[in-house]
Write an enzyme that holds these catalytic residues in place. Structure first.
Site, PDB file in Angstrom:
ATOM      1  N   HIS A 372      36.931  42.869  30.426  1.00 37.80           N
ATOM      2  CA  HIS A 372      37.384  43.914  31.348  1.00 37.80           C
ATOM      3  C   HIS A 372      37.409  45.286  30.679  1.00 37.80           C
ATOM      4  CE1 HIS A 372      39.680  40.805  34.024  1.00 37.80           C
ATOM      5  NE2 HIS A 372      38.448  40.972  34.416  1.00 37.80           N
ATOM      6  N   ALA A 373      37.941  45.354  29.454  1.00 36.96           N
ATOM      7  CA  ALA A 373      38.061  46.644  28.798  1.00 36.96           C
ATOM      8  C   ALA A 373      36.695  47.251  28.504  1.00 36.96           C
ATOM      9  CB  ALA A 373      38.869  46.504  27.510  1.00 36.96           C
TER      10      ALA A 373
END
Length: 415
Positions: A372-373
């Site tokens: 996600h990051a």
């Protein structure tokens, strides 16, 4: 207000649920479940007047608390209980499906709450309310602001919630289908449940399946795994013999790539797909349009050209930037980050999203390009290099470093 997942559409159930419904209708392997639709959220907040909150942190905290404490209407509770009984009252995953989530313009990857291993109507109801409240979390508001949208409460800010049978995965992963005719399918995989990969807390195995079926792979040192024990999630050490063992073989990687092609065909474009393998069967947990493709991994032959003083990791987000290193080991260090700093951290989870608005770049010790990051870093056009072991001890505060997110390198005077 409760919609079977097979009938879910984006207009009433959000992008994530609408996509899963479409895949179920196409005959693809999605765990069964149901959706608490937009209508239930709107009924719950009708008299809260969220629009009166101006967007100040204290005001938004009050709004979040009000949402999280809001009792579900009796008719929703009754319908929720019947729907859980129809599933056989198993442990379930409770996941957000906001109106502005999983769109072609912005993924909102990891910005809202999701819960695994939830059991019983009371805990499911609590998780539904927590998903609603996460619409107004600092990270979600910061993400919307950075994406050019107003992060404050508004009439079009609504959320549905997906409730699905929980899967106790032996192996989980993420897959990006090809964006063009000559591109490959990119796959990341690790032991146990998927949050280890999407949250960036483990460096996963990486597979590349070319158009001609050729598979290349990089096997990582997978030190931990996440599993369910009852209604708890536990992090366990991976046994030494399994740390460098491939999580999937080339045949499985090829089968995943074929499944990815089916999903992309059904949804009409390249997809970012979360998947899990349980008892030898592959399941699709999520699919969304690819908003920002990852850099291509450099060929091993290029490693000889890298100076010995340069740290090497996985290219996470394209671009080159120079700035002072800022060692960030957790939320207690957030206040030390200044505009233009380069974050150097063990990993970044979605709660760190507000930092990506001011940081010039990101270096992590663990994580893959499909986490996600990493996705959010690419959407914000911030260079990122992932998976550099012991980066937080090998680099030091205020040292001027240059990171290249295309080649996966970090150059520092005292590396």
């Amino acid at each position: 207000m409760i919609v079977p997942l097979t009938e879910a559409v984006a207009d009433t159930c959000g992008g994530k649920a609408g996509t899963l419904g479409a895949l179920l209708r196409a005959g693809l392997p999605v765990p069964d479940g149901f959706v608490v639709s937009f209508a239930a959220y709107l009924a719950a907040v009708r008299d809260l007047d969220l629009g009166r909150f101006a967007g100040e942190p204290d005001d938004l905290a009050v709004a979040r608390q009000a949402l999280a404490a809001r009792p579900l209407h009796a008719t929703v509770i009754d319908a929720l209980g019947r729907a859980l009984d129809e599933l056989g009252d198993p442990a379930v995953a409770v996941r957000s499906s906001a109106a502005d989530e999983d769109t072609g313009q912005a993924s909102a990857a990891g910005q809202f709450e999701s819960f695994l291993a939830v059991h019983g109507i009371s805990d499911v109801a609590d998780a539904v309310r927590a998903c609603w409240a996460s619409l107004l979390s600092p990270r979600a508001i910061s993400y919307r602001d950075a994406s050019g949208r107003d992060g404050r409460p508004s009439a079009d800010l609504v959320m549905a919630v997906i409730v699905q049978r929980h899967l106790d995965a032996e192996v989980s992963g993420v897959m990006f289908t090809p964006a063009g005719p000559d591109d490959a399918t990119e796959i990341e995989a690790s032991w146990g449940l998927g949050p280890s990969i999407v949250g960036g807390t483990v460096t996963p195995d990486a597979y590349r399946v070319a158009e001609d079926g050729t598979v290349t792979r990089t096997i990582a040192d997978k030190r931990t795994r996440l599993d369910r024990r009852g209604t708890q999630l536990i992090v366990r050490d991976v046994p030494a013999h399994a740390r460098h063992q491939p999580t999937i073989d080339d045949a499985t990687a090829t089968q995943l790539a074929e499944l990815g092609r089916e999903i992309a065909g059904a949804l009409g474009g390249p997809q970012d797909i979360e998947w899990a393998i349980v008892d030898g069967r592959t399941w699709v947990l999520q699919a969304r349009p690819i908003t920002a493709a990852p850099p291509r991994r450099p060929s091993p032959s290029g490693a000889s050209d890298i100076p010995a003083t340069t740290l090497t990791g996985t290219p996470g987000s394209r671009g080159t930037v120079t700035g002072p290193a800022r060692i960030v080991r957790g939320p207690g260090d957030f206040a030390r980050v200044h505009p233009g700093d380069i974050l150097v951290c063990p990993f970044t989870d979605p709660a760190w999203t507000p930092l990506l608005r001011i940081a010039a770049g990101v270096v992590t010790e663990t994580g893959g390009v499909l986490s996600h990051a990493a996705i959010v870093a690419r959407e914000h056009a911030i260079p990122a290099v992932l998976g550099i072991p012991n980066a937080t001890s090998r680099l030091h505060d205020d040292t001027l470093i240059t990171i290249d997110g295309t080649t996966g390198t970090v150059a520092a005077t005292n590396a």
